[in-house]
Design a protein around this motif. Structure first.
Motif, PDB file in Angstrom:
ATOM      1  N   SER A   1       6.278 -23.183 -58.587  1.00 56.05           N
ATOM      2  CA  SER A   1       7.744 -23.241 -58.689  1.00 56.05           C
ATOM      3  C   SER A   1       8.469 -23.225 -57.352  1.00 56.05           C
ATOM      4  O   SER A   1       9.661 -23.549 -57.296  1.00 56.05           O
ATOM      5  CB  SER A   1       8.239 -22.063 -59.519  1.00 56.05           C
ATOM      6  OG  SER A   1       8.007 -20.835 -58.832  1.00 56.05           O
ATOM      7  N   GLN A   2       7.767 -22.808 -56.278  1.00 55.58           N
ATOM      8  CA  GLN A   2       8.380 -22.669 -54.955  1.00 55.58           C
ATOM      9  C   GLN A   2       9.486 -21.616 -54.938  1.00 55.58           C
ATOM     10  O   GLN A   2      10.349 -21.624 -54.060  1.00 55.58           O
ATOM     11  CB  GLN A   2       8.947 -24.016 -54.468  1.00 55.58           C
ATOM     12  CG  GLN A   2       7.923 -25.133 -54.362  1.00 55.58           C
ATOM     13  CD  GLN A   2       6.769 -24.788 -53.439  1.00 55.58           C
ATOM     14  OE1 GLN A   2       6.970 -24.377 -52.315  1.00 55.58           O
ATOM     15  NE2 GLN A   2       5.540 -24.962 -53.933  1.00 55.58           N
ATOM     16  N   GLN A   3       9.474 -20.705 -55.918  1.00 54.14           N
ATOM     17  CA  GLN A   3      10.487 -19.660 -55.952  1.00 54.14           C
ATOM     18  C   GLN A   3      10.097 -18.513 -55.010  1.00 54.14           C
ATOM     19  O   GLN A   3       8.927 -18.194 -54.844  1.00 54.14           O
ATOM     20  CB  GLN A   3      10.681 -19.139 -57.380  1.00 54.14           C
ATOM     21  CG  GLN A   3      11.253 -20.182 -58.336  1.00 54.14           C
ATOM     22  CD  GLN A   3      11.835 -19.558 -59.587  1.00 54.14           C
ATOM     23  OE1 GLN A   3      12.177 -18.386 -59.609  1.00 54.14           O
ATOM     24  NE2 GLN A   3      11.981 -20.357 -60.630  1.00 54.14           N
ATOM     25  N   GLN A   4      11.095 -17.881 -54.439  1.00 50.81           N
ATOM     26  CA  GLN A   4      10.869 -16.846 -53.446  1.00 50.81           C
ATOM     27  C   GLN A   4      10.585 -15.502 -54.111  1.00 50.81           C
ATOM     28  O   GLN A   4      11.219 -15.116 -55.087  1.00 50.81           O
ATOM     29  CB  GLN A   4      12.093 -16.714 -52.534  1.00 50.81           C
ATOM     30  CG  GLN A   4      11.910 -15.714 -51.402  1.00 50.81           C
ATOM     31  CD  GLN A   4      13.139 -15.631 -50.509  1.00 50.81           C
ATOM     32  OE1 GLN A   4      14.077 -16.418 -50.654  1.00 50.81           O
ATOM     33  NE2 GLN A   4      13.138 -14.676 -49.580  1.00 50.81           N
ATOM     34  N   LEU A   5       9.617 -14.767 -53.547  1.00 50.00           N
ATOM     35  CA  LEU A   5       9.305 -13.413 -53.996  1.00 50.00           C
ATOM     36  C   LEU A   5      10.030 -12.406 -53.125  1.00 50.00           C
ATOM     37  O   LEU A   5      10.070 -12.528 -51.896  1.00 50.00           O
ATOM     38  CB  LEU A   5       7.795 -13.156 -53.923  1.00 50.00           C
ATOM     39  CG  LEU A   5       6.936 -13.741 -55.056  1.00 50.00           C
ATOM     40  CD1 LEU A   5       5.469 -13.742 -54.656  1.00 50.00           C
ATOM     41  CD2 LEU A   5       7.140 -12.957 -56.343  1.00 50.00           C
ATOM     42  N   VAL A   6      10.603 -11.394 -53.772  1.00 53.00           N
ATOM     43  CA  VAL A   6      11.307 -10.336 -53.045  1.00 53.00           C
ATOM     44  C   VAL A   6      10.878  -8.987 -53.602  1.00 53.00           C
ATOM     45  O   VAL A   6      10.417  -8.886 -54.741  1.00 53.00           O
ATOM     46  CB  VAL A   6      12.843 -10.492 -53.182  1.00 53.00           C
ATOM     47  CG1 VAL A   6      13.312 -11.786 -52.540  1.00 53.00           C
ATOM     48  CG2 VAL A   6      13.269 -10.423 -54.656  1.00 53.00           C
ATOM     49  N   GLU A   7      11.019  -7.949 -52.809  1.00 50.79           N
ATOM     50  CA  GLU A   7      10.717  -6.605 -53.295  1.00 50.79           C
ATOM     51  C   GLU A   7      11.837  -6.122 -54.212  1.00 50.79           C
ATOM     52  O   GLU A   7      13.018  -6.229 -53.870  1.00 50.79           O
ATOM     53  CB  GLU A   7      10.545  -5.638 -52.130  1.00 50.79           C
ATOM     54  CG  GLU A   7       9.200  -5.767 -51.427  1.00 50.79           C
ATOM     55  CD  GLU A   7       8.991  -4.684 -50.375  1.00 50.79           C
ATOM     56  OE1 GLU A   7       9.992  -4.055 -49.972  1.00 50.79           O
ATOM     57  OE2 GLU A   7       7.840  -4.465 -49.973  1.00 50.79           O
ATOM     58  N   HIS A   8      11.463  -5.592 -55.353  1.00 47.19           N
ATOM     59  CA  HIS A   8      12.446  -5.006 -56.268  1.00 47.19           C
ATOM     60  C   HIS A   8      12.541  -3.530 -55.933  1.00 47.19           C
ATOM     61  O   HIS A   8      11.578  -2.767 -56.137  1.00 47.19           O
ATOM     62  CB  HIS A   8      11.995  -5.215 -57.717  1.00 47.19           C
ATOM     63  CG  HIS A   8      12.966  -4.700 -58.721  1.00 47.19           C
ATOM     64  ND1 HIS A   8      12.700  -3.583 -59.494  1.00 47.19           N
ATOM     65  CD2 HIS A   8      14.207  -5.111 -59.071  1.00 47.19           C
ATOM     66  CE1 HIS A   8      13.730  -3.360 -60.292  1.00 47.19           C
ATOM     67  NE2 HIS A   8      14.661  -4.267 -60.051  1.00 47.19           N
ATOM     68  N   GLN A   9      13.679  -3.120 -55.410  1.00 49.44           N
ATOM     69  CA  GLN A   9      13.803  -1.784 -54.836  1.00 49.44           C
ATOM     70  C   GLN A   9      13.541  -0.691 -55.869  1.00 49.44           C
ATOM     71  O   GLN A   9      12.870   0.311 -55.574  1.00 49.44           O
ATOM     72  CB  GLN A   9      15.200  -1.598 -54.237  1.00 49.44           C
ATOM     73  CG  GLN A   9      15.323  -0.344 -53.387  1.00 49.44           C
ATOM     74  CD  GLN A   9      14.353  -0.335 -52.206  1.00 49.44           C
ATOM     75  OE1 GLN A   9      14.243  -1.323 -51.476  1.00 49.44           O
ATOM     76  NE2 GLN A   9      13.628   0.767 -52.025  1.00 49.44           N
TER      77      GLN A   9
END
Length: 420
Positions: free
Chosen positions: A88-96
């Motif tokens: 998907s080329q979607q960005q991964l981020v940390e979920h606080q």
């Protein structure tokens, strides 16, 4: 009713190796059916980035909603996020919120948190995050390429909690499912699969809703009826109507519903008729008695059994005359008759049942493998002895003999203790 096609993908090499059963897919399919959703595919893929990516790509082409369980942990072989990111080329981020929960867990337990545990808090940037109240890694729902992707941990209790408390309510509201799928299993004994299907062919050919699916298992057959409707009440009404038609065709062979097994029914019927039973077992080696006493309440009807595996036990314990053994053999109608009669008298029961035959690997007394005699004797003098020729390996022949013995008892109780 739901028009959405669902697919369930389980990620984990341990599933492919058979070290863990894929119970998640079974449970999830049942829950989706409660909401009227059709599961079209179950897929299992190992912990390999290329293969997980290819599996997700294929699912996105054929399904409307894809449920992925597993591969969200902290280790290098947890690759579900990476595979979907490739696709998907979607960005991964940390979920606080998830990271804080993970950190708090290690602090409370006085354990050092290694850097790789931060990986469990990663979610896709535009995901609807599903809090994991019983574990660490959160789940998430992502919309991509007109498909809903539902990511959940593979640990069953975590997956179930997230599904029931968050996923299903979310999907029900978003998709306005307003439908249910209900199934009912009808169980039959004493009739083969092909014969059952022959009797039901007009119904099967005309099926639409509910659907009718014959299923075979060792020594018996079943019919699975599946109905779709807007409410559970409507679905159950459809099932009742379909069952009535099935029963009109093959009701004489019906014995139970859903998870019921024939040994439970036999124990219930014997108890209802205030009858006790004892078994004389040769080739089955105690398997019949073991099957019967596995049922709760069997002590009310089963007094015991005699495993007469060898000729001398048949002679000395069951009092089978030497002349019968010499003249007719131990694998014969005459021997099965006396075994049933004598075990009934010895253990002072209403019914005696006997099993003698050849389970293999080679013939005995010039009787081929699979030859089995089963005797059933009632203290009133009623007697039946039947000869069978079972197919399969040693264990299959023994299991089929036990199932046939249960069938004979069930039929006897059904016929009000009268032989036909």
């Amino acid at each position: 009713m739901s028009k959405y096609k669902a697919e369930i993908i389980a990620v984990g090499t341990e599933l492919l190796l058979g070290q863990i059963a894929n119970t998640n897919a079974q449970w999830l399919s049942k829950r989706l059916a409660d909401y009227g959703m059709n599961t079209y595919y179950h897929v299992v893929v190992g912990d390999n980035l290329e293969r997980v990516t290819a599996t997700l790509e294929q699912a996105g082409k054929r399904s409307d909603i894809v449920f992925i369980t597993g591969g969200l942990g902290p280790t290098d072989d947890d690759l579900t996020r990476e595979a979907f990111q490739r696709l998907s080329q979607q960005q991964l981020v940390e979920h606080q919120g998830s990271l804080d929960k993970i950190t708090e867990y290690f602090t409370k337990n006085n354990r050092h948190m290694t850097p790789n545990n931060r990986k469990q808090s990663l979610v896709f940037q535009d995901a609807h995050v599903l809090a994991n109240d019983v574990g660490m890694a959160p789940g998430m729902i992502v919309e991509y390429n007109q498909v809903l992707w539902v990511f959940m941990p593979g640990v069953p209790r975590e997956m179930k909690a997230i599904t029931d408390h968050q996923v299903l309510p979310y999907l029900d509201k978003k998709l306005q499912l307003n439908a249910v799928i209900q199934s009912r299993m009808l169980r039959f004994i004493g009739i083969g699969e092909s014969q059952l299907e022959h009797h039901l062919k007009p119904l099967i050919d005309a099926q639409h809703n509910p659907t009718i699916a014959p299923l075979a298992s060792e020594g018996e057959v079943a019919i699975r009826l599946t109905a779709k409707a807007n409410t559970k009440t409507e679905a159950l009404q459809l099932l009742d109507q379909a069952e009535s038609k099935v029963q009109n065709h093959v009701g004489d062979y019906f014995y139970g519903y859903d998870e019921e097994v024939i040994q439970e029914k036999v124990v219930q019927m014997l108890e209802h008729n205030s009858m006790t039973i004892a078994a004389a077992e040769s080739l089955t080696g105690g398997k019949f008695t073991d099957t019967l006493v596995s049922v709760s309440g069997a002590s009310n009807v089963c007094k015991g059994g005699i495993v007469s595996y060898t000729t001398d036990v048949k002679q000395n314990i069951l009092n089978i005359p030497k002349e019968i053994i010499i003249q007719d053999g131990t694998i014969s109608e005459a021997c099965a008759t006396l075994m049933a009669q004598n075990v009934q008298k010895t253990l002072n029961t209403d019914i005696g049942i006997s099993f003698t035959g050849v389970a293999g690997p080679s013939e005995v007394e010039q009787q081929p493998v699979g030859t089995v005699f089963i005797g059933l004797y009632h203290q009133s003098g009623k007697l039946i002895v039947k000869k069978f020729n079972f197919q399969g390996d040693r264990e299959a022949i023994r299991n089929r003999a036990v199932k046939k013995g249960l069938e004979l008892i069930y039929q006897f109780c059904q016929m009000d203790n009268k032989w036909v």
